[in-house]
Design a protein around this motif. Structure first.
Motif, PDB file in Angstrom:
ATOM      1  N   SER A 141       0.843  -1.196   0.000  1.00  0.00           N
ATOM      2  CA  SER A 141       0.000   0.000   0.000  1.00  0.00           C
ATOM      3  C   SER A 141       0.875   1.240   0.000  1.00  0.00           C
ATOM      4  CB  SER A 141      -0.921   0.005   1.223  1.00  0.00           C
ATOM      5  OG  SER A 141      -0.153  -0.056   2.420  1.00  0.00           O
ATOM      6  N   ALA A 142       0.259   2.366  -0.293  1.00  0.00           N
ATOM      7  CA  ALA A 142       0.986   3.638  -0.350  1.00  0.00           C
ATOM      8  C   ALA A 142       1.291   4.135   1.053  1.00  0.00           C
ATOM      9  CB  ALA A 142       0.155   4.664  -1.123  1.00  0.00           C
ATOM     10  N   ASP A 143       2.543   4.547   1.266  1.00  0.00           N
ATOM     11  CA  ASP A 143       2.946   5.099   2.556  1.00  0.00           C
ATOM     12  C   ASP A 143       2.869   6.623   2.549  1.00  0.00           C
ATOM     13  OD1 ASP A 143       3.698   4.935   5.144  1.00  0.00           O
ATOM     14  OD2 ASP A 143       5.839   4.660   4.762  1.00  0.00           O
ATOM     15  N   ALA A 144       2.571   7.190   1.385  1.00  0.00           N
ATOM     16  CA  ALA A 144       2.418   8.641   1.246  1.00  0.00           C
ATOM     17  C   ALA A 144       1.466   8.900   0.094  1.00  0.00           C
ATOM     18  CB  ALA A 144       3.771   9.311   1.005  1.00  0.00           C
ATOM     19  N   GLU A 145       0.742  10.001   0.161  1.00  0.00           N
ATOM     20  CA  GLU A 145      -0.207  10.304  -0.897  1.00  0.00           C
ATOM     21  C   GLU A 145       0.502  10.990  -2.060  1.00  0.00           C
ATOM     22  OE1 GLU A 145      -1.840  14.605   0.762  1.00  0.00           O
ATOM     23  OE2 GLU A 145      -3.098  12.805   0.927  1.00  0.00           O
ATOM     24  N   GLY A 146      -0.134  10.889  -3.245  1.00  0.00           N
ATOM     25  CA  GLY A 146       0.439  11.519  -4.430  1.00  0.00           C
ATOM     26  C   GLY A 146      -0.103  10.867  -5.692  1.00  0.00           C
ATOM     27  N   THR A 147       0.456  11.288  -6.813  1.00  0.00           N
ATOM     28  CA  THR A 147       0.030  10.787  -8.120  1.00  0.00           C
ATOM     29  C   THR A 147       1.011   9.734  -8.622  1.00  0.00           C
ATOM     30  OG1 THR A 147      -0.956  12.945  -8.625  1.00  0.00           O
ATOM     31  CG2 THR A 147      -0.556  11.451 -10.482  1.00  0.00           C
ATOM     32  N   ILE A 148       0.471   8.628  -9.140  1.00  0.00           N
ATOM     33  CA  ILE A 148       1.312   7.561  -9.680  1.00  0.00           C
ATOM     34  C   ILE A 148       1.961   8.056 -10.976  1.00  0.00           C
ATOM     35  CG2 ILE A 148       1.375   5.202 -10.567  1.00  0.00           C
ATOM     36  CD1 ILE A 148       0.725   5.296  -7.655  1.00  0.00           C
ATOM     37  N   ILE A 152      -4.132  -0.131  -9.436  1.00  0.00           N
ATOM     38  CA  ILE A 152      -3.915   1.290  -9.705  1.00  0.00           C
ATOM     39  C   ILE A 152      -3.374   1.463 -11.130  1.00  0.00           C
ATOM     40  CG2 ILE A 152      -3.662   2.160  -7.371  1.00  0.00           C
ATOM     41  CD1 ILE A 152      -0.567   1.170  -9.274  1.00  0.00           C
ATOM     42  N   ASN A 153      -3.402   2.700 -11.603  1.00  0.00           N
ATOM     43  CA  ASN A 153      -2.910   3.029 -12.941  1.00  0.00           C
ATOM     44  C   ASN A 153      -2.071   4.297 -12.874  1.00  0.00           C
ATOM     45  OD1 ASN A 153      -4.405   1.023 -14.738  1.00  0.00           O
ATOM     46  ND2 ASN A 153      -6.106   1.972 -13.619  1.00  0.00           N
ATOM     47  N   VAL A 154      -1.246   4.500 -13.906  1.00  0.00           N
ATOM     48  CA  VAL A 154      -0.424   5.700 -13.988  1.00  0.00           C
ATOM     49  C   VAL A 154      -1.337   6.929 -14.097  1.00  0.00           C
ATOM     50  CG1 VAL A 154       1.265   6.945 -15.393  1.00  0.00           C
ATOM     51  CG2 VAL A 154       1.507   4.487 -15.041  1.00  0.00           C
ATOM     52  N   GLY A 155      -1.013   7.959 -13.337  1.00  0.00           N
ATOM     53  CA  GLY A 155      -1.815   9.173 -13.325  1.00  0.00           C
ATOM     54  C   GLY A 155      -2.879   9.193 -12.250  1.00  0.00           C
ATOM     55  N   GLN A 156      -3.080   8.085 -11.575  1.00  0.00           N
ATOM     56  CA  GLN A 156      -4.094   8.002 -10.528  1.00  0.00           C
ATOM     57  C   GLN A 156      -3.552   8.573  -9.229  1.00  0.00           C
ATOM     58  OE1 GLN A 156      -5.646   4.051  -9.992  1.00  0.00           O
ATOM     59  NE2 GLN A 156      -6.607   4.527  -8.021  1.00  0.00           N
ATOM     60  N   PHE A 157      -4.383   9.329  -8.534  1.00  0.00           N
ATOM     61  CA  PHE A 157      -4.003   9.864  -7.234  1.00  0.00           C
ATOM     62  C   PHE A 157      -4.346   8.837  -6.164  1.00  0.00           C
ATOM     63  CE2 PHE A 157      -4.799  12.057  -3.266  1.00  0.00           C
ATOM     64  CZ  PHE A 157      -3.679  12.883  -3.147  1.00  0.00           C
ATOM     65  N   VAL A 158      -3.383   8.560  -5.317  1.00  0.00           N
ATOM     66  CA  VAL A 158      -3.604   7.587  -4.248  1.00  0.00           C
ATOM     67  C   VAL A 158      -3.380   8.273  -2.910  1.00  0.00           C
ATOM     68  CG1 VAL A 158      -3.005   5.579  -5.640  1.00  0.00           C
ATOM     69  CG2 VAL A 158      -1.215   6.775  -4.382  1.00  0.00           C
ATOM     70  N   SER A 159      -4.153   7.843  -1.928  1.00  0.00           N
ATOM     71  CA  SER A 159      -4.000   8.378  -0.588  1.00  0.00           C
ATOM     72  C   SER A 159      -3.156   7.441   0.252  1.00  0.00           C
ATOM     73  CB  SER A 159      -5.374   8.579   0.063  1.00  0.00           C
ATOM     74  OG  SER A 159      -6.097   7.366   0.074  1.00  0.00           O
ATOM     75  N   ARG A 160      -2.727   7.908   1.374  1.00  0.00           N
ATOM     76  CA  ARG A 160      -1.879   7.099   2.241  1.00  0.00           C
ATOM     77  C   ARG A 160      -2.656   5.886   2.753  1.00  0.00           C
ATOM     78  NH1 ARG A 160       1.391   9.266   7.618  1.00  0.00           N
ATOM     79  NH2 ARG A 160       2.498   7.295   8.053  1.00  0.00           N
ATOM     80  N   GLY A 161      -2.048   4.700   2.648  1.00  0.00           N
ATOM     81  CA  GLY A 161      -2.685   3.459   3.080  1.00  0.00           C
ATOM     82  C   GLY A 161      -3.493   2.769   2.004  1.00  0.00           C
ATOM     83  N   GLN A 162      -3.645   3.364   0.820  1.00  0.00           N
ATOM     84  CA  GLN A 162      -4.432   2.732  -0.241  1.00  0.00           C
ATOM     85  C   GLN A 162      -3.683   1.528  -0.820  1.00  0.00           C
ATOM     86  OE1 GLN A 162      -5.926   5.454  -3.176  1.00  0.00           O
ATOM     87  NE2 GLN A 162      -6.285   3.848  -4.692  1.00  0.00           N
ATOM     88  N   ALA A 163      -4.417   0.410  -1.043  1.00  0.00           N
ATOM     89  CA  ALA A 163      -3.808  -0.808  -1.592  1.00  0.00           C
ATOM     90  C   ALA A 163      -3.376  -0.573  -3.033  1.00  0.00           C
ATOM     91  CB  ALA A 163      -4.796  -1.964  -1.517  1.00  0.00           C
ATOM     92  N   LEU A 164      -2.180  -1.055  -3.363  1.00  0.00           N
ATOM     93  CA  LEU A 164      -1.631  -0.868  -4.704  1.00  0.00           C
ATOM     94  C   LEU A 164      -1.568  -2.176  -5.477  1.00  0.00           C
ATOM     95  CD1 LEU A 164       1.311   1.554  -3.833  1.00  0.00           C
ATOM     96  CD2 LEU A 164      -1.035   2.127  -4.493  1.00  0.00           C
ATOM     97  N   LEU A 165      -0.885  -3.186  -4.939  1.00  0.00           N
ATOM     98  CA  LEU A 165      -0.756  -4.461  -5.638  1.00  0.00           C
ATOM     99  C   LEU A 165      -0.299  -5.533  -4.661  1.00  0.00           C
ATOM    100  CD1 LEU A 165       2.479  -4.413  -7.852  1.00  0.00           C
ATOM    101  CD2 LEU A 165       2.129  -2.988  -5.873  1.00  0.00           C
ATOM    102  N   PRO A 166      -0.691  -6.802  -4.912  1.00  0.00           N
ATOM    103  CA  PRO A 166      -0.263  -7.894  -4.026  1.00  0.00           C
ATOM    104  C   PRO A 166       1.095  -8.444  -4.452  1.00  0.00           C
ATOM    105  CG  PRO A 166      -1.865  -8.708  -5.598  1.00  0.00           C
ATOM    106  CD  PRO A 166      -1.707  -7.235  -5.879  1.00  0.00           C
ATOM    107  N   LEU A 167       1.822  -8.983  -3.475  1.00  0.00           N
ATOM    108  CA  LEU A 167       3.111  -9.625  -3.723  1.00  0.00           C
ATOM    109  C   LEU A 167       3.156 -10.896  -2.889  1.00  0.00           C
ATOM    110  CD1 LEU A 167       5.970  -9.560  -4.983  1.00  0.00           C
ATOM    111  CD2 LEU A 167       6.722  -8.303  -2.947  1.00  0.00           C
ATOM    112  N   GLN A 168       3.402 -12.051  -3.563  1.00  0.00           N
ATOM    113  CA  GLN A 168       3.406 -13.332  -2.880  1.00  0.00           C
ATOM    114  C   GLN A 168       4.706 -14.080  -3.183  1.00  0.00           C
ATOM    115  OE1 GLN A 168       0.688 -14.383  -1.053  1.00  0.00           O
ATOM    116  NE2 GLN A 168      -0.504 -12.569  -1.535  1.00  0.00           N
ATOM    117  N   LYS A 169       5.243 -14.709  -2.151  1.00  0.00           N
ATOM    118  CA  LYS A 169       6.358 -15.633  -2.327  1.00  0.00           C
ATOM    119  C   LYS A 169       5.782 -17.042  -2.301  1.00  0.00           C
ATOM    120  CE  LYS A 169      10.939 -16.877  -0.554  1.00  0.00           C
ATOM    121  NZ  LYS A 169      11.966 -16.596   0.474  1.00  0.00           N
ATOM    122  N   LEU A 170       5.837 -17.746  -3.448  1.00  0.00           N
ATOM    123  CA  LEU A 170       5.122 -19.004  -3.615  1.00  0.00           C
ATOM    124  C   LEU A 170       6.000 -20.241  -3.495  1.00  0.00           C
ATOM    125  CD1 LEU A 170       2.843 -17.930  -6.588  1.00  0.00           C
ATOM    126  CD2 LEU A 170       2.279 -17.986  -4.158  1.00  0.00           C
TER     127      LEU A 170
END
Length: 373
Positions: free
Chosen positions: A71-78, A177-195
């Motif tokens: 998730s995002a640790d700071a708000e801003g635009t991707i 999320i997509n490029v140009g999208q504004f995200v707020s702090r704590g918003q989920a971005l993408l999952p990462l798994q070690k399989l």
């Protein structure tokens, strides 16, 4: 009139006697014909003595050894997405970058101030060595330099928060999320798994806890790969028993080099126990289940009332043991080598004559693979 009456009675008696004689003859003819029902056609199988390794069976769920939703640790635009959906990444790889142009400009200014503060500190230090300035001037220069350094480090940390990097080796899931999208702090971005490896989490009743040991072999199967099994070992047993279900959680670790197993999959788990058992097994179709007791029909040579031999069945009450696939263990009631009826059980009775036809046999595999499942 009296003679007519006697003649009528005599005629009636003659008719009764005649009908009685005819009926007696018919009964004698019927009793002389054999009414033995024809033999029933059945299939048979031999009760076999085998060695079974006892197993514990459970239903489990796969879980990653390491898995997070970043998730995002700071708000801003991707401004950049560096990892494609489903791609493999290494620890430290850049995944998503949030616009940090303002912080970059502030960092450049802070670095300039830090450089100037360093020059001022060096000059003040030279003067202090010659005792050409006051202690307070040297202390102020030193504090200013430390302050500017801290400011630079703070801006660098703020910029780093806008660069989301992989915390471990793994595989990226589907981003939200997509490029140009504004995200707020704590918003989920993408999952990462070690399989690889991967965990199999399951629960067993508390009474089976003494049979569990760290390092004990487990075999895992799943509907996604019907013809494959995956082996692993028990690596952890929970320290508490669930007070609601009286089950204890167990965790096994499986090797998953091809990453065919995914987190969240439903699996069937079998824990192999070291002891072996000598059991007599028959096909499950041979058992006639009933409320008064389960039984099987054993085929053997019998004699009828006249002493003639025929092939018949003897109903034998049995005590059932564990099952494995299409086979069931008989704890009591059947000896190895006896022929038991496997098809046509429910139309039989004790001592009924049978004829054996084993052209078509019901399945009796310890590891069946039913079609269309």
């Amino acid at each position: 009139m009296f003679k007519r009456f006697l003649l009528a009675i005599g005629g009636f008696a003659l008719v009764v006697v005649t009908l009685g004689a005819i009926k007696v003859a018919q009964i004698k003819e019927m009793t002389s014909v054999s009414h033995t029902p024809p033999p029933s056609s059945v299939t048979t199988a031999e009760a076999a003595a085998v060695q079974w390794s006892p197993t514990l069976r459970a239903i489990g769920t796969l879980a990653p050894v390491e898995g997070v939703t970043l998730s995002a640790d700071a708000e801003g635009t991707i401004v950049r997405i560096a990892a494609e959906n489903g791609s493999a990444v290494k620890a430290g790889d850049l995944l998503v970058e949030i616009d940090s142009s303002v912080e970059q400009a502030q960092l450049a200014a802070a670095e300039s101030r830090a450089a100037l503060a360093k020059i001022s500190l060096d000059r003040a230090s030279e003067l202090w060595e010659r005792r050409a300035n006051a202690q307070s001037e040297y202390d102020a220069a030193q504090a200013t330099h430390k302050q500017t350094i801290a400011e630079v480090e703070g801006l660098k940390a703020q910029i780093a928060k806008k660069q989301i990097r992989a915390p471990f080796d793994g595989r990226v899931g589907i981003r939200s999320i997509n490029v140009g999208q504004f995200v707020s702090r704590g918003q989920a971005l993408l999952p990462l798994q070690k399989l690889n490896p991967i965990y199999a989490n399951f629960s067993i009743p508390q009474r089976q806890l003494p049979e569990l040991k760290i390092g004990r072999k487990v075999t895992v199967t799943t509907d996604a790969y019907e013809n494959r099994s995956f082996e692993g070992k028990i690596t952890a047993v929970n320290s508490v028993v669930d007070a609601a279900t009286r089950n204890i959680s167990v965790q096994a670790t499986l090797e998953n080099p091809d990453e065919v197993l995914r987190a969240g999959m439903f699996v069937r788990v079998e824990v192999d126990l070291p002891a072996t058992e000598n059991v007599v097994v028959v096909p499950a179709t041979a058992v006639a289940y009933a409320s008064y007791g389960n039984s099987v029909f054993i085929v053997e040579t019998m004699k009828d009332k006249e002493g003639n031999e025929y092939l018949g069945v003897r109903q034998q009450l049995v005590k059932l043991g564990p099952t494995r696939g299409d086979l069931v263990a008989i704890a009591e009631g059947v000896k190895p080598g006896e022929q038991v009826v496997t098809a046509g059980v429910f139309k039989l009775r004790n001592a009924a004559p049978v004829q054996v036809n084993n052209t078509v046999q019901p399945t009796s595999s310890p590891t069946p693979k039913p079609a269309n499942t």
